[in-house]
Each structure stands twice: as structure tokens, then as C-alpha cells.
Design a protein around this motif. Sequence first.
Motif, short mmCIF file in Angstrom:
data_model
loop_
_atom_site.label_atom_id
_atom_site.label_comp_id
_atom_site.label_asym_id
_atom_site.label_seq_id
_atom_site.Cartn_x
_atom_site.Cartn_y
_atom_site.Cartn_z
N ARG A 1 4.62 2.38 -5.41
CA ARG A 1 5.07 1.87 -6.70
C ARG A 1 4.79 0.36 -6.78
O ARG A 1 4.25 -0.12 -7.77
N GLY A 2 5.16 -0.35 -5.73
CA GLY A 2 4.90 -1.79 -5.71
C GLY A 2 3.41 -2.09 -5.72
O GLY A 2 2.95 -3.02 -6.41
N THR B 1 1.01 -0.24 -7.00
CA THR B 1 0.49 0.06 -8.34
C THR B 1 0.79 -1.08 -9.30
O THR B 1 -0.07 -1.49 -10.08
N GLU B 2 2.00 -1.61 -9.23
CA GLU B 2 2.37 -2.73 -10.11
C GLU B 2 1.48 -3.94 -9.84
O GLU B 2 1.01 -4.61 -10.77
N LYS B 3 1.22 -4.23 -8.58
CA LYS B 3 0.38 -5.37 -8.22
C LYS B 3 -1.07 -5.16 -8.65
O LYS B 3 -1.73 -6.09 -9.12
N GLU C 1 -2.18 -3.25 -11.14
CA GLU C 1 -2.25 -3.36 -12.61
C GLU C 1 -2.09 -4.82 -13.05
O GLU C 1 -2.77 -5.26 -13.99
N ALA C 2 -1.23 -5.56 -12.40
CA ALA C 2 -1.05 -6.98 -12.75
C ALA C 2 -2.34 -7.75 -12.51
O ALA C 2 -2.67 -8.68 -13.27
N GLN D 1 -4.16 -3.69 -1.37
CA GLN D 1 -2.80 -3.18 -1.17
C GLN D 1 -2.72 -2.27 0.05
O GLN D 1 -1.67 -2.20 0.69
#
Length: 189
Positions: A66-67, A69-71, A73-74, A96
Motif C-alpha cells: 500500500r505504501g 503504491t502510494e509512493k 503514484e506520487a 520500492q
Amino acid sequence: MATAARTTARQLALFDELVALILAEGFAHFTLDDLAARLHCSKSTLYRLADSKDQLVRRATVHFFRGATEKVEAGLSGAVGARERIRVYLEAVGEQLRPASARFMEDLAADAAAREVYERNTRFAARRVQELITEGVEAGELRDAHAAFVGDVAAAAMVRIQQRSTAEATGLDDAEAYQELAILLTRGL
């Protein structure tokens, strides 16, 4: 067991510590006692996070992806143009995964629940690459390739990376393989 809505700051910090530990050292060989000792907490603290070691590993794997994926996309926010967006996306996926040791990846491949989390994230990433390719073709930035086919090829490569086949065949770790995939797709399109 704590729910995502009621996860405390201490529990999130424990998940972060657990993720760092299992990425570096794998998880199959650890007992709950080992994990509690390494994380400087009690087993009851771990049982508040999950009902078993298997569930704890799965939740930590979800937390990691989850973390990640957020990074990833950011990282796309500053990328301009289809090729750069595809390259940035795939290189960010690889970045990642860089902290993941070979032992972690082997344990992940051998553990059905944790592997399912990786497989789900791989499918999501493959769909995201296909979307980026489709956007690039529609914008006229990429040659008029069959976006679904190119996306499917990328997905197949990503699944091979996830299943450790690429590492066995090439010696590349997952991060390196994603970087090579980014080069292949962005220079081939």
C-alpha cells in the motif's frame, strides 16, 4: 485485532518496523517470539495487530505494498509525456522493491497469503502500465501500437518478475528487472 480504521500511531510504527525487518531478512524463519523480541514489544502487542504470524505477515505485506503504491503514484505527478510516465512508473516500482532481500522474495513466493498480495499488486501495476500506454497512444506520443498487446506483454513480464522466473533466468533482482522493463517499453514504443 486492530482494524485499519482504529490502527494507532504505535501500531503503524510497528508495521513499519516489521516491514523493514522482513524485507531485510525474510519472514519464514521467524516465530512470533522472535518478532516480538526484534521489534521490542510483547507477543500480546503483535496479537493486537493480527491473530497469527501468518496474518501478521500478510498484513505487513499489505502495509508494504500500500505504501509502495502510494509512493509510485506520487512519483508520476511530475512526469511529463507518455514515455517519461511509463519509465518513472516502472522505475518507481523497482525502487520500492529494492529493499526487498532475496530471502524476503523467496519467502513471499513460498507463502500463499503473502504471495497473493504481491500477485494482486502486480496485476494492478500491469493494468496501470497498460493505462499509461493507452494514454500515450491516444495522445499520439507513442507509435500506434496495440496498447492491450503491449500492456499484456508488460503484464507477463511483471508476473515473471513476481514469480522469481526472471531472477532465475537472468540474475536480475526485481528492482533491476523493472528498470530493464522500463527501458524496453520506453525505447521500444
